[in-house]
Design a protein around this motif. Structure first.
Motif, PDB file in Angstrom:
ATOM      1  N   ASN A 108     -55.540 -36.748 -22.896  1.00 35.18           N
ATOM      2  CA  ASN A 108     -55.082 -36.020 -24.082  1.00 35.18           C
ATOM      3  C   ASN A 108     -56.228 -36.747 -25.161  1.00 35.18           C
ATOM      4  N   SER A 113     -59.723 -35.010 -28.815  1.00 30.83           N
ATOM      5  CA  SER A 113     -60.812 -35.446 -29.646  1.00 30.83           C
ATOM      6  C   SER A 113     -61.943 -34.684 -29.836  1.00 30.83           C
ATOM      7  N   ASN A 116     -61.345 -31.266 -31.123  1.00 35.80           N
ATOM      8  CA  ASN A 116     -61.047 -31.116 -32.481  1.00 35.80           C
ATOM      9  C   ASN A 116     -62.672 -31.416 -33.210  1.00 35.80           C
TER      10      ASN A 116
ATOM     11  N   TYR B  30     -62.195 -36.181 -35.389  1.00 34.23           N
ATOM     12  CA  TYR B  30     -61.376 -36.292 -34.042  1.00 34.23           C
ATOM     13  C   TYR B  30     -60.071 -35.559 -34.185  1.00 34.23           C
ATOM     14  N   GLU B  31     -59.654 -35.439 -35.488  1.00 37.83           N
ATOM     15  CA  GLU B  31     -58.438 -34.678 -35.800  1.00 37.83           C
ATOM     16  C   GLU B  31     -58.619 -33.220 -36.019  1.00 37.83           C
ATOM     17  N   PRO B  35     -53.297 -31.775 -31.211  1.00 33.55           N
ATOM     18  CA  PRO B  35     -53.001 -32.979 -31.494  1.00 33.55           C
ATOM     19  C   PRO B  35     -53.375 -34.197 -30.428  1.00 33.55           C
ATOM     20  N   VAL B  36     -53.831 -35.198 -31.248  1.00 30.55           N
ATOM     21  CA  VAL B  36     -54.151 -36.243 -30.177  1.00 30.55           C
ATOM     22  C   VAL B  36     -53.149 -37.090 -30.291  1.00 30.55           C
ATOM     23  N   GLY B  37     -52.595 -37.373 -28.984  1.00 30.73           N
ATOM     24  CA  GLY B  37     -51.231 -38.152 -28.928  1.00 30.73           C
ATOM     25  C   GLY B  37     -51.164 -39.475 -28.299  1.00 30.73           C
ATOM     26  N   ASP B  38     -52.286 -39.864 -27.649  1.00 33.03           N
ATOM     27  CA  ASP B  38     -52.074 -41.149 -26.811  1.00 33.03           C
ATOM     28  C   ASP B  38     -51.728 -42.327 -27.656  1.00 33.03           C
ATOM     29  N   GLN B  41     -53.922 -45.210 -29.968  1.00 33.11           N
ATOM     30  CA  GLN B  41     -55.445 -45.009 -30.108  1.00 33.11           C
ATOM     31  C   GLN B  41     -55.381 -44.044 -31.053  1.00 33.11           C
ATOM     32  N   GLY B  42     -56.530 -43.976 -31.588  1.00 32.20           N
ATOM     33  CA  GLY B  42     -56.960 -42.904 -32.613  1.00 32.20           C
ATOM     34  C   GLY B  42     -56.450 -43.446 -33.954  1.00 32.20           C
TER      35      GLY B  42
END
Lengths: 318, 524
Positions: A108, A113, A116, B30-31, B35-38, B41-42
């Motif tokens: 994911n 990333s 986006n 990276y947003e 959705p970045v859901g891990d 992280q992030g």
């Protein structure tokens, strides 16, 4: 052709995949099943298959991550048939399969990333999504971790035109192996320390064209909002804490520009103390200098010369 | 929009003017739409923002609960009066919430205990399962670990079994290994229809709920800190077995599954047609890790509750325990004294004459508040303030959570004249409305007495809290005289009300502390 690992993942969680699509379609009735299906076949299947070759145990997670991202991108008409940003299709088809190990590791995070990042490059005037993909493709096999991939992405995005990433990208380059950082900026054989020093010292230093003439018109940014640009009125430039800014109407923008590109980021006028635009002054008419041959600046004074005049125009500035 | 069922509302979910515009952040690269859901992280969102996102995901996607009964206003609210009973309908001007979703979430954040009540088929169990999924458990695991109350439920069903081989071979009881039930180790514990559990098994459950451990054959299983969700079709003992009082008392909040609004029937239809199960599609971004749950609990406890708010809670709580006719000794003039003596309530309170029972808030209840009740009110008020992104509890936070905490704790005396008054009859059945009204009346009385500005007992208390070190004999005598003078002033008024009784007990305490100190000074 749909690859077997992807087929297997779809079969295993069929209900959940179907529910995701059903709910997406309920909210976006114009979501075309055929277009989505085509995107899965052409772009997602290969990604899942390549990740499954590296780590078969992760194929279901990869399938879910890629499916979710694809559902968002296609339902928003960003990717797929009729999508506004073909570079997103290229990301799935070209780059992500080359990053199969990292995708399997954190599906994911990698898929979302990079999607986006490509979206931002595709929606930033003057930015080059294709260059971003090419840069990352060139180093894909050398990136040991997802963290390094994201650092590499910052350098690649900077080089592809996101000038506001400059400081962070240089820091990201410091954390990467030097040869990867240099390669990402188009100077594979350059020593990173030296390259970095040159880049940090001169925003207009371009490793691929180090001898570009100066002065030269490097960039034109902005344009009228009515024609797809960003400014509602002709802008005026000023500096704030050594940052180049422009004000247009009631809006204030920070201008980032260097050899790789130019970007405008909206700033908060209240925070900057420029709540209202500067009062209109009489426009400054310059004598006919022809093409500008030089420009020099000392506090309060700008000097301009041109190839059609033997005179120096001295402009008093505040 | 993300994949709709995976779509989590964007931060900030509760924007306010104080929030500054975010500076440029490289993480923005990276947003975006995907959705970045891990987890872990992030860019990490503040936990209160994450909990708000979870709330809005649930109300927008998972649970159809259009009942915004926790109302906040920023400026005047539009209010309409409707029907023969002149019922008010207000349109809040601030961000308001559905108690049916919010209170279980606050229970999740504070790791306390929540009871869902309401008729069958109203989504009580489904809501509890969602909370388990938010704690990171797969749906299947949550469902399998859920206890279903039934009349034949044994302690072994509840806690576990000794291993049969050990039962035969073991020479000592400590050699018998226990196969503990999985639910004991989970951070979200769900007990469906808890009022169908036999009384003896309820007692074993009480140990787990109250003390956090299970005991079987001299073996102890220490349970982790966890949020509890219980369901019941009603909370009036309508199940197969009467719920033991101690178990009921351990429940911190009660939320009612309100009726389904038929204007949302299309949502139900879609779920049937498309076989949608929201609990299977909880986005990764709103799943909380164990570390986050610990951090969230710490952050909530760190929310401040200032003196002005605390004083109003004290004033409200002071109204109820006092019962003048229950004893002759001052300290025992409480409703608990009457209860312990088994006195017949109606005949006892009928001997209390002379007081204006419409004014006496204490006359509306048959009991007072326990320490546990007050702790729960404070904890949930902090949780609500934190959920709203505030660093300090506001009066409205207390006002909103208080009815849900006290709804089965403060027992209404429905024969009190208050419930006969015009417009008050519905309070006999509407406990949430009644408790909110009760708190409003207490606050109005607090304002009438101008206690924010003139509170002699608080001043005496503050003086005492500065410590006795270095306080001279003359000063001590002066303070004693001040206390006596204040008691004398109070005694000039003929009526004793709950808050005055509490003040008098406090004054007696202060008097005793100074008296002891004075004795000590003299012996030096």
């Amino acid at each position: 052709m749909t690859a077997s690992a992807f087929q297997d993942a779809l079969r295993r969680d069929r209900d959940v995949f179907n529910q995701k699509f059903a709910e997406a379609r309920r909210r976006r009735p114009d979501l075309d099943p055929a277009a989505f299906s085509e995107f899965l076949k052409s772009s997602v299947a290969e990604l899942v298959e390549s990740a499954a070759k590296v780590n078969p145990d992760r194929s279901l997670e990869v399938a879910h991550a890629a499916y979710d991202a694809a559902l968002t991108l296609v339902s928003e008409r960003l990717a797929g048939s009729g999508g506004r940003h073909p570079m997103l299709d290229a990301l799935f088809a070209r780059l992500l399969p080359k990053l199969s190990g990292l995708v399997a590791d954190q599906p994911n995070r990698v898929v979302a990333s990079l999607s986006n990042a490509v979206f931002h490059l595709s929606t930033t005037p003057g930015a080059r999504g294709g260059a971003f993909l090419e840069s990352l493709e060139s180093v894909a096999s050398q990136l040991p971790s997802v963290t390094d991939l994201l650092r590499a992405g910052e350098l690649a995005a900077w080089r592809a035109g996101l000038a506001h990433l400059r400081e962070n990208a240089l820091a990201a380059g410091d954390a990467l192996p030097g040869e990867i950082a240099s390669a990402l900026l188009g100077a594979a054989k350059a020593d990173w320390s030296r390259l970095r020093a040159l880049l940090a010292a001169d925003p207009w230093y371009d490793p691929s064209a180090p001898d570009a003439p100066r002065p030269r018109l490097a960039r034109m940014v902005g344009a009228f909002r009515g024609f797809g640009g960003v400014f509602p009125q002709p802008p005026r430039a000023f500096t704030h804490e050594r940052q180049l800014m422009v004000v247009a109407g009631n809006e204030v923008w920070a201008v980032f520009a260097d050899a790789f590109g130019a970007t405008l980021l909206r700033a908060d006028p209240a925070r900057l103390g420029v709540a209202a635009p500067a009062p209109d002054r009489a426009p400054l008419a310059l004598p006919n200098l022809g093409r500008v041959t030089s420009l020099a600046y000392v506090p309060k004074t700008v000097a301009l010369t041109g190839d059609a005049s033997h005179r120096v125009a001295l402009v008093a500035v505040s | 929009m993300g994949s709709p069922f995976q779509h989590v509302p964007k931060a900030p979910t509760n924007p306010s003017r104080e929030q500054k515009q975010r500076a440029f952040d490289v993480a923005d690269l990276y947003e975006g739409p995907v959705p970045v859901g891990d987890v872990g992280q992030g860019p990490a969102l503040p936990l209160d923002e994450k909990l708000r996102q979870a709330y809005f995901w649930i109300v927008n996607t998972a649970i159809i609960s259009p009942h915004y009964d926790i109302e906040y206003n920023e400026g005047p609210a539009q209010t309409f009066t409707l029907g023969d009973t002149r019922s008010p309908l207000s349109l809040p001007s601030g961000q308001s919430y559905s108690s049916y979703v919010l209170l279980p979430l606050l229970t999740f954040a504070t790791r306390r205990k929540c009871l869902f009540i309401g008729g069958p088929g109203r989504g009580k169990t489904a809501s509890a399962v969602l909370m388990g999924v938010l704690a990171g458990y797969p749906v299947r695991e949550v469902r399998r670990a859920m206890l279903h109350g039934h009349p034949q439920m044994t302690i072994a069903d509840l806690l576990g079994n000794p291993l049969p081989a050990d039962l035969v071979a073991a020479q000592r009881i400590e050699d018998i290994r226990i196969a503990w039930r999985k639910w004991l180790g989970m951070r979200v514990k769900i007990i469906d229809e808890y009022n169908r559990i036999p009384t003896r098994t309820q007692s074993a459950l009480l140990t787990v709920m109250g003390d956090g451990y299970a005991e079987l054959l001299d073996h102890i299983y220490e349970c982790p800190e966890s949020a509890w969700y219980l369901t019941a079709n009603d909370d009036q003992g309508g199940g197969t077995y009467q719920v033991i009082e101690a178990l009921r008392d351990r429940i911190d909040v009660i939320v009612q599954a309100l009726s389904f609004n038929v204007r949302f029937l299309d949502e139900i239809l879609t779920r049937i047609e498309e076989n949608v199960h929201p609990e299977r599609l909880v986005p990764q971004q709103i799943i909380f890790t164990e570390v986050e749950l610990d951090a969230m609990d710490g952050a909530i406890r760190a929310v401040t509750l200032g003196l002005p708010i605390r004083r109003r809670i004290e004033f409200f709580a002071s109204q109820f325990e006092f019962l003048e006719v229950a004893a002759s000794q001052f300290e025992y003039k409480t409703k608990d004294t009457a209860r312990l003596a088994g006195a017949e309530w109606r005949s006892l309170v009928s001997t209390e004459t002379g007081k204006d029972k419409m004014q006496d808030l204490g006359s509306q209840t048959k009991n007072g508040l326990s320490v546990r009740n007050l702790m729960t009110v404070l904890h949930y008020a902090k949780a609500l303030a934190w959920f709203r992104g505030r660093a300090a509890v506001e009066l409205e936070d207390v006002r909103q959570v208080l009815p849900f905490v006290l709804s089965d704790k403060l027992v209404a005396d429905t024969e009190s004249p208050f419930f006969e008054a015009d417009g008050h009859r519905s309070y006999r059945t509407d406990r949430i409305g009644w408790l909110r009204r009760l708190f409003d009346l207490a606050c109005a009385e607090y304002d009438r007495l101008d206690l924010d500005r003139r509170d002699p007992v608080a001043e005496l208390d503050l003086e005492f809290r500065h410590g006795l070190d270095g306080v001279s004999e003359a000063e001590t005598r002066k303070r004693l005289a001040k206390i006596e003078r204040h008691i004398s002033e109070i005694s000039k008024g003929k009526k004793l009300y709950g808050h005055i009784y509490e003040d008098l007990v406090k004054l007696k305490y202060l008097h005793q502390r100074y008296t002891n100190y004075l004795r000590w000074l003299r012996t030096r």
